[in-house]
Design an enzyme around this catalytic site. Structure first.
Site, short mmCIF file in Angstrom:
data_model
loop_
_atom_site.label_atom_id
_atom_site.label_comp_id
_atom_site.label_asym_id
_atom_site.label_seq_id
_atom_site.Cartn_x
_atom_site.Cartn_y
_atom_site.Cartn_z
NE ARG A 1 -25.52 4.85 -6.58
CZ ARG A 1 -26.62 5.68 -7.27
NH1 ARG A 1 -27.65 5.02 -7.27
NH2 ARG A 1 -26.26 6.47 -7.73
NE ARG B 1 -22.37 13.28 -5.99
CZ ARG B 1 -21.68 12.61 -5.29
NH1 ARG B 1 -20.92 12.92 -4.26
NH2 ARG B 1 -22.12 11.37 -5.01
CG ASN C 1 -18.49 6.69 -1.53
OD1 ASN C 1 -18.77 6.83 -2.73
ND2 ASN C 1 -17.28 5.98 -1.07
CG LEU C 2 -25.64 8.51 1.77
CD1 LEU C 2 -25.97 9.97 1.81
CD2 LEU C 2 -26.75 7.81 1.59
CB SER D 1 -17.05 -0.92 -9.24
OG SER D 1 -18.28 -0.08 -9.15
CE1 TYR E 1 -13.66 2.98 -8.86
CE2 TYR E 1 -16.09 3.06 -9.05
CZ TYR E 1 -15.08 2.35 -8.62
OH TYR E 1 -15.17 1.29 -7.69
CE LYS F 1 -12.84 4.30 -1.19
NZ LYS F 1 -13.40 3.47 -0.24
CG PHE G 1 -24.11 -3.88 -6.17
CD1 PHE G 1 -25.10 -3.17 -6.86
CD2 PHE G 1 -23.49 -5.15 -6.80
CE1 PHE G 1 -25.52 -3.68 -8.19
CE2 PHE G 1 -23.76 -5.45 -7.75
CZ PHE G 1 -24.78 -4.96 -8.54
CG ASP H 1 -2.14 1.02 1.01
OD1 ASP H 1 -1.85 2.04 0.99
OD2 ASP H 1 -3.31 0.24 1.38
CG ASN H 2 0.03 4.64 -2.75
OD1 ASN H 2 -0.80 4.68 -1.90
ND2 ASN H 2 -0.19 4.94 -3.98
CE LYS I 1 -12.36 -0.31 -9.40
NZ LYS I 1 -11.16 -1.21 -8.76
#
Length: 351
Positions: free
Chosen positions: A230, A291, A198-199, A123, A148, A83, A177, A30-31, A152
């Site tokens: 969603r 959006r 994200n929500l 995704s 995005y 993401k 999802f 991981d960076n 994917k």
């Protein structure tokens, strides 16, 4: 040993924990661009055993070559990538370079090392704006509405071509999802860098006092109440699907595709209402225009994963929200420690 790229991130850290608990040796790459090494320390705490961690970028081919030469890697779970839908609209080239280029570099290193088992974090955005719900794996792939999703889909196509060119490959494309929730201990969870895209992370930061109000983007969609719908899945159910896929890929070659979702959709207003019940108080909200890149609705048909992986989501919405709130309430600043306030020294003492 399982290599987990992006293993310090939200889903990757939960997957690393699940792998350790299942008895696997784990190497995380991981960076730390949108993650924290603290998450890995807590994973080790929860698992009661260590993992291996290398800080570096999945696009670094020399580093990848060294990792495969130095560790007995047998399979890879590939989470490393960008993401955020909105960010991808603003910075498309960055998304293609990381999500597609990183996947290509990883697969080249795997092939050179003779490692051919890969679980890929994909995704549901690859389906584009599907006209029929729920979405099954047989639904035609659409034109994703944002870079995005396009990145994917491009990565999936790369992996398909790879498996067609070499029968040794065994690849699982897991189409997520909307992962939410956190480990019930409250020690690991989602900690987005900057303003959440994200929500639920945004709702959590409003609830804990880090943000003033929740922005609800779009109230004129053709849905039950005008807000986007969603399919939300608990992160623990999601990573359980990864372990099931990893085991299945030992038995077959080629490319396999599985949706990971609950099969039920919730609107933004329904999510806010359910979260307010968990909180026991209202959440301040502001309605805003749509959006760019967002779609109206998206939920899964998870029956293929149930049939082929013996997998299904076990956690309901209230448990997802309660676990997420437990994480945020226990870690109001995420993995970062709040900075102490500087107190001005009185002039009389400073002289």
């Amino acid at each position: 040993m399982i290599l987990v790229t992006g293993g310090a991130g939200y889903i990757g850290s939960h997957a690393a924990l699940a792998l350790l608990e299942a008895g696997h040796e784990v190497l995380v790459l991981d960076n730390l661009s949108n993650s924290s090494e603290v998450a890995l320390q807590r994973v080790e705490q929860l698992a009661g055993r260590p993992l291996n961690f290398v800080q570096g970028d999945v696009r670094n081919r020399a580093l990848l070559k060294a990792l495969f030469a130095s560790y007995p890697i047998k399979a890879v779970m590939h989470f490393a990538g960008l993401k955020a839908v909105g960010e991808s609209v603003r910075e498309p080239l960055r998304y293609y370079e990381t999500n597609v280029g990183g996947s290509i570099a990883l697969c080249q290193a795997m092939a050179d090392a003779g490692v051919f088992r890969l679980v890929f974090s994909s995704s549901a955005t690859v389906y584009g704006e599907a006209s029929l719900m729920p979405i099954s794996e047989d639904c035609p792939l659409g034109v994703p509405t944002n870079p995005y999703g396009q990145s994917k889909l491009m990565a999936e196509n790369v992996l398909r071509g790879l498996a067609e060119s070499d029968p040794r490959w065994s690849i699982g494309l897991l189409r997520y999802f909307n992962p939410i929730g956190a480990h019930p201990s409250g020690l690991i969870g989602e900690d987005p860098d900057g303003i959440p895209n994200n929500l639920l992370p945004f709702m959590l930061q409003v609830a804990v006092g880090r943000r003033q109000e929740l922005n609800i983007y779009g109230t004129d969609y053709a849905t039950v109440d005008g807000t986007g719908v969603r399919d939300y899945i608990h992160v623990l159910d999601l990573v359980n699907g990864h372990l099931k896929a990893l085991n299945r890929l030992q038995e077959q070659t080629g490319v396999s595709v599985w949706n990971l979702g609950t099969g039920k959709g919730y609107s933004v207003f329904e999510m806010v209402c359910a979260f307010e019940q968990v909180l026991g108080r209202p959440l301040p909200c502001r309605l805003r225009p749509r959006r760019p890149g967002d779609i109206a609705q998206c939920w899964s048909d998870p029956r293929k994963a149930a049939r082929e992986l013996d997998w299904k989501a076990e956690h309901g919405l209230q448990q997802m929200l309660a676990d997420a709130w437990n994480w945020q309430r226990s870690n109001p600043h995420g993995y970062a420690q709040p900075q102490p306030q500087r107190i001005a020294m009185p002039a009389a003492l400073a002289s």
